[in-house]
Write a protein that holds these residues in place. Structure first.
Motif, PDB file in Angstrom:
ATOM      1  N   LEU A 158     -75.074 -16.722  35.803  1.00 41.11           N
ATOM      2  CA  LEU A 158     -76.386 -16.398  36.345  1.00 41.11           C
ATOM      3  C   LEU A 158     -76.310 -15.073  37.082  1.00 41.11           C
ATOM      4  O   LEU A 158     -75.259 -14.701  37.615  1.00 41.11           O
ATOM      5  CB  LEU A 158     -76.869 -17.501  37.285  1.00 41.11           C
ATOM      6  N   SER A 159     -77.405 -14.352  37.125  1.00 40.11           N
ATOM      7  CA  SER A 159     -77.415 -13.016  37.739  1.00 40.11           C
ATOM      8  C   SER A 159     -76.976 -13.026  39.193  1.00 40.11           C
ATOM      9  O   SER A 159     -76.418 -12.049  39.683  1.00 40.11           O
ATOM     10  CB  SER A 159     -78.805 -12.392  37.623  1.00 40.11           C
ATOM     11  N   GLU A 160     -77.215 -14.120  39.902  1.00 42.55           N
ATOM     12  CA  GLU A 160     -76.854 -14.157  41.321  1.00 42.55           C
ATOM     13  C   GLU A 160     -75.393 -14.531  41.563  1.00 42.55           C
ATOM     14  O   GLU A 160     -74.915 -14.473  42.694  1.00 42.55           O
ATOM     15  CB  GLU A 160     -77.776 -15.101  42.093  1.00 42.55           C
ATOM     16  N   ASP A 161     -74.648 -14.892  40.511  1.00 42.33           N
ATOM     17  CA  ASP A 161     -73.230 -15.194  40.670  1.00 42.33           C
ATOM     18  C   ASP A 161     -72.457 -13.927  41.040  1.00 42.33           C
ATOM     19  O   ASP A 161     -72.788 -12.836  40.586  1.00 42.33           O
ATOM     20  CB  ASP A 161     -72.647 -15.763  39.374  1.00 42.33           C
ATOM     21  N   GLU A 162     -71.412 -14.094  41.837  1.00 41.56           N
ATOM     22  CA  GLU A 162     -70.557 -12.960  42.187  1.00 41.56           C
ATOM     23  C   GLU A 162     -69.378 -12.927  41.225  1.00 41.56           C
ATOM     24  O   GLU A 162     -68.639 -13.891  41.093  1.00 41.56           O
ATOM     25  CB  GLU A 162     -70.072 -13.088  43.623  1.00 41.56           C
ATOM     26  N   ILE A 163     -69.237 -11.788  40.555  1.00 43.56           N
ATOM     27  CA  ILE A 163     -68.169 -11.606  39.577  1.00 43.56           C
ATOM     28  C   ILE A 163     -67.432 -10.331  39.961  1.00 43.56           C
ATOM     29  O   ILE A 163     -68.055  -9.303  40.215  1.00 43.56           O
ATOM     30  CB  ILE A 163     -68.743 -11.513  38.153  1.00 43.56           C
ATOM     31  N   ASP A 164     -66.101 -10.395  39.979  1.00 47.16           N
ATOM     32  CA  ASP A 164     -65.351  -9.251  40.483  1.00 47.16           C
ATOM     33  C   ASP A 164     -64.437  -8.598  39.459  1.00 47.16           C
ATOM     34  O   ASP A 164     -63.568  -7.807  39.819  1.00 47.16           O
ATOM     35  CB  ASP A 164     -64.568  -9.642  41.734  1.00 47.16           C
ATOM     36  N   SER A 165     -64.618  -8.903  38.165  1.00 47.50           N
ATOM     37  CA  SER A 165     -63.803  -8.241  37.150  1.00 47.50           C
ATOM     38  C   SER A 165     -64.643  -8.008  35.894  1.00 47.50           C
ATOM     39  O   SER A 165     -65.601  -8.727  35.637  1.00 47.50           O
ATOM     40  CB  SER A 165     -62.570  -9.075  36.823  1.00 47.50           C
ATOM     41  N   TYR A 166     -64.270  -6.992  35.136  1.00 46.87           N
ATOM     42  CA  TYR A 166     -64.984  -6.647  33.898  1.00 46.87           C
ATOM     43  C   TYR A 166     -64.216  -7.197  32.717  1.00 46.87           C
ATOM     44  O   TYR A 166     -63.019  -7.373  32.795  1.00 46.87           O
ATOM     45  CB  TYR A 166     -65.103  -5.125  33.769  1.00 46.87           C
ATOM     46  N   PRO A 167     -64.847  -7.436  31.615  1.00 47.15           N
ATOM     47  CA  PRO A 167     -66.284  -7.420  31.348  1.00 47.15           C
ATOM     48  C   PRO A 167     -66.906  -8.760  31.737  1.00 47.15           C
ATOM     49  O   PRO A 167     -66.205  -9.762  31.899  1.00 47.15           O
ATOM     50  CB  PRO A 167     -66.353  -7.221  29.834  1.00 47.15           C
ATOM     51  N   TYR A 168     -68.233  -8.766  31.852  1.00 47.68           N
ATOM     52  CA  TYR A 168     -68.939 -10.014  32.100  1.00 47.68           C
ATOM     53  C   TYR A 168     -70.364  -9.922  31.577  1.00 47.68           C
ATOM     54  O   TYR A 168     -70.861  -8.843  31.264  1.00 47.68           O
ATOM     55  CB  TYR A 168     -68.904 -10.412  33.576  1.00 47.68           C
ATOM     56  N   VAL A 169     -70.988 -11.087  31.478  1.00 48.29           N
ATOM     57  CA  VAL A 169     -72.364 -11.205  30.995  1.00 48.29           C
ATOM     58  C   VAL A 169     -73.145 -12.024  32.009  1.00 48.29           C
ATOM     59  O   VAL A 169     -72.682 -13.081  32.451  1.00 48.29           O
ATOM     60  CB  VAL A 169     -72.411 -11.897  29.609  1.00 48.29           C
ATOM     61  N   THR A 170     -74.308 -11.510  32.404  1.00 53.26           N
ATOM     62  CA  THR A 170     -75.194 -12.255  33.299  1.00 53.26           C
ATOM     63  C   THR A 170     -76.572 -12.361  32.658  1.00 53.26           C
ATOM     64  O   THR A 170     -76.911 -11.584  31.763  1.00 53.26           O
ATOM     65  CB  THR A 170     -75.350 -11.576  34.674  1.00 53.26           C
ATOM     66  N   PHE A 171     -77.360 -13.338  33.138  1.00 49.91           N
ATOM     67  CA  PHE A 171     -78.704 -13.487  32.591  1.00 49.91           C
ATOM     68  C   PHE A 171     -79.666 -14.063  33.618  1.00 49.91           C
ATOM     69  O   PHE A 171     -79.254 -14.696  34.596  1.00 49.91           O
ATOM     70  CB  PHE A 171     -78.699 -14.355  31.331  1.00 49.91           C
ATOM     71  N   GLU A 172     -80.942 -13.808  33.341  1.00 50.30           N
ATOM     72  CA  GLU A 172     -82.063 -14.415  34.062  1.00 50.30           C
ATOM     73  C   GLU A 172     -83.010 -14.963  33.005  1.00 50.30           C
ATOM     74  O   GLU A 172     -83.246 -14.305  31.991  1.00 50.30           O
ATOM     75  CB  GLU A 172     -82.815 -13.371  34.888  1.00 50.30           C
ATOM     76  N   LEU A 173     -83.562 -16.156  33.249  1.00 53.98           N
ATOM     77  CA  LEU A 173     -84.455 -16.759  32.267  1.00 53.98           C
ATOM     78  C   LEU A 173     -85.591 -17.516  32.957  1.00 53.98           C
ATOM     79  O   LEU A 173     -85.580 -18.736  33.043  1.00 53.98           O
ATOM     80  CB  LEU A 173     -83.676 -17.684  31.329  1.00 53.98           C
ATOM     81  N   PRO A 174     -86.588 -16.785  33.469  1.00 52.10           N
ATOM     82  CA  PRO A 174     -87.760 -17.486  34.000  1.00 52.10           C
ATOM     83  C   PRO A 174     -88.564 -18.069  32.839  1.00 52.10           C
ATOM     84  O   PRO A 174     -88.636 -17.463  31.760  1.00 52.10           O
ATOM     85  CB  PRO A 174     -88.534 -16.394  34.735  1.00 52.10           C
ATOM     86  N   VAL A 175     -89.150 -19.242  33.058  1.00 54.25           N
ATOM     87  CA  VAL A 175     -89.891 -19.919  31.990  1.00 54.25           C
ATOM     88  C   VAL A 175     -91.326 -20.200  32.407  1.00 54.25           C
ATOM     89  O   VAL A 175     -91.641 -20.264  33.600  1.00 54.25           O
ATOM     90  CB  VAL A 175     -89.200 -21.243  31.569  1.00 54.25           C
ATOM     91  N   SER A 176     -92.186 -20.374  31.399  1.00 52.42           N
ATOM     92  CA  SER A 176     -93.570 -20.784  31.626  1.00 52.42           C
ATOM     93  C   SER A 176     -93.909 -21.864  30.602  1.00 52.42           C
ATOM     94  O   SER A 176     -93.296 -21.951  29.536  1.00 52.42           O
ATOM     95  CB  SER A 176     -94.535 -19.598  31.509  1.00 52.42           C
ATOM     96  N   TYR A 177     -94.889 -22.665  30.938  1.00 53.28           N
ATOM     97  CA  TYR A 177     -95.254 -23.815  30.119  1.00 53.28           C
ATOM     98  C   TYR A 177     -96.639 -23.615  29.517  1.00 53.28           C
ATOM     99  O   TYR A 177     -97.544 -23.106  30.177  1.00 53.28           O
ATOM    100  CB  TYR A 177     -95.251 -25.094  30.976  1.00 53.28           C
ATOM    101  N   ARG A 178     -96.812 -24.046  28.245  1.00 51.31           N
ATOM    102  CA  ARG A 178     -98.109 -24.004  27.553  1.00 51.31           C
ATOM    103  C   ARG A 178     -98.584 -25.441  27.357  1.00 51.31           C
ATOM    104  O   ARG A 178     -97.813 -26.303  26.953  1.00 51.31           O
ATOM    105  CB  ARG A 178     -97.986 -23.337  26.182  1.00 51.31           C
ATOM    106  N   TYR A 179     -99.861 -25.635  27.644  1.00 52.12           N
ATOM    107  CA  TYR A 179    -100.433 -26.981  27.571  1.00 52.12           C
ATOM    108  C   TYR A 179    -101.652 -26.992  26.666  1.00 52.12           C
ATOM    109  O   TYR A 179    -102.369 -25.997  26.541  1.00 52.12           O
ATOM    110  CB  TYR A 179    -100.872 -27.455  28.964  1.00 52.12           C
ATOM    111  N   ASP A 180    -101.886 -28.148  26.047  1.00 49.36           N
ATOM    112  CA  ASP A 180    -103.151 -28.430  25.378  1.00 49.36           C
ATOM    113  C   ASP A 180    -103.602 -29.802  25.860  1.00 49.36           C
ATOM    114  O   ASP A 180    -103.041 -30.342  26.820  1.00 49.36           O
ATOM    115  CB  ASP A 180    -103.025 -28.336  23.852  1.00 49.36           C
ATOM    116  N   LYS A 181    -104.585 -30.380  25.211  1.00 51.25           N
ATOM    117  CA  LYS A 181    -105.129 -31.658  25.686  1.00 51.25           C
ATOM    118  C   LYS A 181    -104.112 -32.795  25.642  1.00 51.25           C
ATOM    119  O   LYS A 181    -104.250 -33.776  26.356  1.00 51.25           O
ATOM    120  CB  LYS A 181    -106.368 -32.046  24.877  1.00 51.25           C
ATOM    121  N   ASP A 182    -103.065 -32.647  24.822  1.00 47.52           N
ATOM    122  CA  ASP A 182    -102.033 -33.674  24.718  1.00 47.52           C
ATOM    123  C   ASP A 182    -100.844 -33.431  25.639  1.00 47.52           C
ATOM    124  O   ASP A 182     -99.914 -34.213  25.661  1.00 47.52           O
ATOM    125  CB  ASP A 182    -101.539 -33.769  23.270  1.00 47.52           C
ATOM    126  N   GLY A 183    -100.884 -32.332  26.389  1.00 47.29           N
ATOM    127  CA  GLY A 183     -99.799 -32.039  27.320  1.00 47.29           C
ATOM    128  C   GLY A 183     -99.042 -30.779  26.944  1.00 47.29           C
ATOM    129  O   GLY A 183     -99.528 -29.920  26.211  1.00 47.29           O
TER     130      GLY A 183
END
Length: 116
Positions: free
Chosen positions: A22-47
């Motif tokens: 996760l982007s907020e993790d502290e990492i002290d050596s290279y190489p590394y991969v971080t990510f952020e994934l905010p989500v949103s929800y779509r609804y219809d009459k059935d949920g």
């Protein structure tokens, strides 16, 4: 529908030997991969019928070739793991930047989880 985009993403990346943090993790050596994934929800009459996520994932290294190889692994993993009826993904942007000898390659994706 339960949100599983995060779990599926980490599973797909781990299977490709890309171990994201996760982007907020502290990492002290290279190489590394971080990510952020905010989500949103779509609804219809059935949920809830779709969950959308705006993924920003970064490959970071003090060697451009290593950072770029990680970028390619990320693109291959997401391209192969988000192609079905439940999980889909589309690459929307790639940015490459170097500051103080450290390369950051940032990829933006639109990920979706559909209720099938």
């Amino acid at each position: 529908m339960t949100e599983n985009l995060h779990t599926h993403l980490v599973s797909v990346l781990n299977a490709a030997d890309v171990n994201p943090a996760l982007s907020e993790d502290e990492i002290d050596s290279y190489p590394y991969v971080t990510f952020e994934l905010p989500v949103s929800y779509r609804y219809d009459k059935d949920g809830n019928y779709r969950i959308s996520g705006n993924l920003t994932i970064r490959s970071v290294s003090d060697d451009f070739d290593v950072a770029d190889a990680l970028r390619a692994d990320i693109e291959d993993a997401i391209g192969g793991g988000f192609t079905g009826p439940v999980y889909t993904g589309r690459l929307t942007d790639v940015r490459k930047d170097c500051m103080d000898g450290v390369w950051v390659i940032e990829l933006d994706y639109l990920l979706q989880q559909n209720n099938n």
